[in-house]
Design an enzyme around this catalytic site. Structure first.
Site, PDB file in Angstrom:
ATOM      1  N   SER A  92       0.841  -1.203   0.000  1.00 33.60           N
ATOM      2  CA  SER A  92       0.000   0.000   0.000  1.00 33.60           C
ATOM      3  C   SER A  92       0.874   1.250   0.000  1.00 33.60           C
ATOM      4  O   SER A  92       0.582   2.234  -0.693  1.00 33.60           O
ATOM      5  CB  SER A  92      -0.898   0.016   1.237  1.00 33.60           C
ATOM      6  N   GLU A 198      -0.019  -8.320  -6.122  1.00 30.35           N
ATOM      7  CA  GLU A 198      -0.315  -9.746  -5.981  1.00 30.35           C
ATOM      8  C   GLU A 198       0.200 -10.507  -7.197  1.00 30.35           C
ATOM      9  O   GLU A 198      -0.308 -11.583  -7.507  1.00 30.35           O
ATOM     10  CB  GLU A 198      -1.814  -9.967  -5.754  1.00 30.35           C
ATOM     11  N   SER A 219       4.186  -6.093  -3.324  1.00 31.39           N
ATOM     12  CA  SER A 219       3.980  -6.230  -1.880  1.00 31.39           C
ATOM     13  C   SER A 219       4.728  -7.457  -1.379  1.00 31.39           C
ATOM     14  O   SER A 219       4.752  -8.495  -2.051  1.00 31.39           O
ATOM     15  CB  SER A 219       2.484  -6.412  -1.591  1.00 31.39           C
ATOM     16  N   HIS A 224       1.981 -13.119   0.824  1.00 28.48           N
ATOM     17  CA  HIS A 224       2.246 -12.987  -0.613  1.00 28.48           C
ATOM     18  C   HIS A 224       3.312 -13.979  -1.095  1.00 28.48           C
ATOM     19  O   HIS A 224       3.763 -14.822  -0.332  1.00 28.48           O
ATOM     20  CB  HIS A 224       2.597 -11.534  -0.921  1.00 28.48           C
ATOM     21  N   ASN A 282       7.001   9.235   5.897  1.00 29.82           N
ATOM     22  CA  ASN A 282       7.953   8.227   6.360  1.00 29.82           C
ATOM     23  C   ASN A 282       7.366   6.864   6.032  1.00 29.82           C
ATOM     24  O   ASN A 282       6.488   6.372   6.742  1.00 29.82           O
ATOM     25  CB  ASN A 282       8.247   8.351   7.850  1.00 29.82           C
TER      26      ASN A 282
HETATM   27  C1  LIG Z   1      -3.510  -5.464  -5.904  1.00 33.77           C
HETATM   28  C2  LIG Z   1      -3.017  -5.090  -4.534  1.00 33.77           C
HETATM   29  N1  LIG Z   1      -2.523  -3.856  -4.326  1.00 33.77           N
HETATM   30  C3  LIG Z   1      -2.060  -3.473  -3.131  1.00 33.77           C
HETATM   31  C4  LIG Z   1      -2.061  -4.341  -2.054  1.00 33.77           C
HETATM   32  C5  LIG Z   1      -1.559  -3.860  -0.731  1.00 33.77           C
HETATM   33  O1  LIG Z   1      -0.415  -4.538  -0.296  1.00 33.77           O
HETATM   34  P1  LIG Z   1      -0.053  -4.530   1.271  1.00 33.77           P
HETATM   35  O2  LIG Z   1      -0.972  -5.487   1.939  1.00 33.77           O
HETATM   36  O3  LIG Z   1       1.371  -4.977   1.309  1.00 33.77           O
HETATM   37  O4  LIG Z   1      -0.234  -3.157   1.769  1.00 33.77           O
HETATM   38  C6  LIG Z   1      -2.575  -5.627  -2.209  1.00 33.77           C
HETATM   39  C7  LIG Z   1      -2.602  -6.548  -1.068  1.00 33.77           C
HETATM   40  O5  LIG Z   1      -2.868  -7.707  -1.172  1.00 33.77           O
HETATM   41  C8  LIG Z   1      -3.070  -6.016  -3.481  1.00 33.77           C
HETATM   42  O6  LIG Z   1      -3.588  -7.233  -3.684  1.00 33.77           O
END
Ligand SMILES: Cc1ncc(COP(=O)(O)O)c(C=O)c1O
Length: 433
Positions: A92, A198, A219, A224, A282
Site C-alpha cells: 500500500s 499480488e 507487496s 504474498h 515516512n
Molecule cells: C492489488 C493489490 N494492491 C495493493 C495491495 C496492498 O499490499 P499490502 O498489503 O502490502 O499493503 C494488495 C494486497 O494484497 C493487493 O492485492
C-alpha cells in the site's frame, strides 16, 4: 559494567542461530495433516534462515533502513532487470509512493490535481485510495470475465479529456493484456502504473510484470509470494523518479538519494543531514525487512513453480465441474503466478457460492472473496470524486459469484486432492456428480 560471560559475540550468535533452527525444526510444520485437515489461504514462506537474518539485525542493533535494505533493492531490481527499486513498508505504501511521486510538482511529465486515472473494478482498496488522497480522480472500468483483468476495450471507452493515466492490477498474478494496454497508453499519451502487489513472479511475453509503464509496485506482505512480513517496493527505470521516491519515502530529505551532491551544491547553507527538499512521508522499511528479503528472493522462483503446478492440477481436476464453474484464464503470452485459485460460480449453477464456501470452510478449507470485489460498490468511495464507466457487470459478478481458496508454496498433492474431493462431495450431496 563488566560482562560476566566471556564468550564472544560471534560464538553467541552461532548459538542463537542454531537454537532458532532447532526451534523451527521442532515447532514449524505447515504440511497437510489428513487426521486434522486444514487448508489455509496462506502459510509462512519464511523459516529459520529469515528469522536469523532478522534477529541478527536486532542483535547488532542495526535496525533502521540501511545497507541491507539497499542490498535487497539492488538484488530485486537486478533479478528482474529494472534499473531502480525503492523499498518501503508495504505494498500500500508502494502504491502511495508511486502515485505521490507522479503527482508531485517535481515530477517530469507527471499527474496534476483533477487528472483522471483509469482503474479496474477489481482493484485492491489501496490501489485506488492513493489516487484520491493525492487529488486525482479514479475512473472505474469493467474487467474481462475470464482473465478477471481490466478490459482494454473498456479503458479505451473511458478515456476522456482529463484522462492522464491507467493503473492496472494483474489479478491474482494473471498478466493483463500488455500489448493492448501499452499500445493504447502510447496512442493516448497515458502514464501506465502497474500495481503488481499480488503478481510477483508473473511475466508477459517473457518480460516481468512491473516494468511496462513508468512505475510498478510489489507487496511483500506475509501472505504474498515472498515476504518481508510487511513490505513493498516501487520499481522504475526512470532515475529522476527513483530519486524522487527516495526523497518522498523519508521525510522529504536527501539522505538516501544516489546523487546527493546536486542538492548539497544547491543549498550549501543548510546542514546536509537535515536538508528537506520536498514534502515527504515516512514509508521506510526496517533493516530487518531488507535482510529477510535477501533470504527470500532466491526462493521465489520455486514458490511460483509450485503455485503454477498446483493451479494446473486444480484446473484439470475441477474441469469435471466445468458446467458450474468459470476458472480464471491465463492471459495469452502471460505467465501467471497464481496468488490463489479463483473460481466463479456460474449464474445457472443450482447452488449459491456461499453454500459452497460454507461447506468448504466447515471442512477446514479457508476461502475468501476476490480482492475487494467491485471496488465501486464499496462504501468508502461514496463521498469522494470518482467516475464509473458502464455497468461493471463483470466486476459485480465476481463480487457475488466468485471465491478463492489457497494455492501457495505449502500446498502439495494431499492438500490439493483434499480440496477437490470436498468440492466433489458438495456436488454429490446435491446430486450433481
Ligand atoms: C492489488 C493489490 N494492491 C495493493 C495491495 C496492498 O499490499 P499490502 O498489503 O502490502 O499493503 C494488495 C494486497 O494484497 C493487493 O492485492
Amino acid at each position: 559494567m563488566t560482562s560476566t560471560d566471556d564468550r564472544n559475540p560471534a560464538d553467541l550468535l552461532e548459538i542463537v542461530r542454531d537454537s532458532v533452527s532447532a526451534y523451527c525444526a521442532a515447532a514449524h510444520d505447515f504440511g497437510f495433516d489428513p487426521d486434522a485437515p486444514v487448508v489455509r489461504l496462506h502459510e509462512p514462506t519464511f523459516g529459520a534462515e529469515e528469522i536469523n537474518a532478522a534477529l541478527e539485525c536486532m542483535l547488532t542493533t542495526h535496525v533502521t533502513m540501511g545497507r541491507k535494505v539497499k542490498a535487497f533493492e539492488r538484488e530485486f531490481a537486478d533479478l528482474f532487470g529494472w534499473r531502480h527499486g525503492v523499498m518501503n513498508n508495504s505494498g500500500s505504501s508502494a502504491n502511495l509512493l508511486a502515485i505521490a511521486g507522479l503527482a508531485n510538482p517535481a515530477a517530469r511529465d507527471g499527474l496534476k490535481p483533477g487528472d483522471e486515472v483509469i482503474v479496474p473494478a477489481l482493484s485492491w482498496s489501496t490501489t485506488v485510495w492513493p489516487l484520491i488522497q493525492l487529488g486525482l480522480v479514479p475512473v472505474i472500468v469493467d474487467i474481462d470475465p475470464l482473465t478477471l483483468n481490466i478490459d482494454p476495450a473498456q479503458i479505451e471507452r473511458a478515456i476522456g479529456p482529463k484522462t492522464r493515466g491507467v493503473m492496472i492490477v494483474p489479478v491474482y498474478g494473471n498478466p493483463c493484456d500488455m500489448d493492448a494496454i501499452t499500445d493504447l497508453c502510447r496512442r493516448h499519451g497515458l502514464i501506465l502504473i502497474e500495481d503488481c502487489c499480488e503478481a510477483l513472479g508473473a511475466y508477459y511475453d517473457g518480460k516481468p510484470l512491473g516494468g511496462f509503464g513508468r512505475v510498478g509496485t510489489f507487496s511483500f506482505y506475509y501472505s504474498h509470494h515472498m515476504t518481508t512480513l510487511e513490505g513493498g517496493i516501487c520499481v522504475t527505470d526512470d532515475f529522476e523518479l527513483a530519486e524522487l521516491y527516495r526523497i518522498l519515502r523519508a521525510h522529504g530529505w536527501v539522505r538516501e538519494v544516489e546523487d546527493q551532491q546536486v542538492w548539497y551544491d544547491r543549498y550549501p547553507h543548510i546542514d546536509k543531514r537535515f536538508l528537506f527538499v520536498n514534502v515527504g512521508y515516512n514509508l521506510r522499511p526496517t533493516e530487518l525487512q531488507g535482510a529477510m528479503g535477501s533470504v527470500q528472493l532466491p526462493k521465489l522462483a520455486g514458490f511460483v513453480d509450485t503455485r503454477r503446478a498446483n493451479a494446473a492440477w486444480f484446473a484439470r481436476d475441477l474441469s469435471r465441474f466445468g458446467e458450474f464453474f468459470d476458472f480464471q484464464q491465463e492471459t495469452p503470452k502471460g505467465r501467471h503466478s497464481w496468488f490463489g485459485f479463483p473460481i466463479t460460480v456460474r449464474d445457472e449453477a443450482p447452488f449459491a457460492v456461499t453454500d459452497l464456501t460454507a461447506s468448504l470452510n466447515r471442512a477446514g478449507i479457508e476461502t475468501r472473496p476476490i480482492i475487494c470485489g467491485n471496488i465501486a460498490l464499496q462504501p468508502a468511495l461514496k463521498d469522494w470524486p470518482h467516475r464509473v464507466v458502464g455497468d461493471l457487470r463483470n466486476g459485480t459478478r465476481v463480487m457475488t459469484n466468485a471465491f478463492s481458496f489457497g494455492n501457495h508454496q505449502a500446498i502439495g498433492e494431499q492438500a490439493r486432492s483434499y480440496v477437490t474431493d470436498r468440492i466433489g462431495a458438495f456436488m454429490r450431496d446435491r446430486g450433481l456428480a
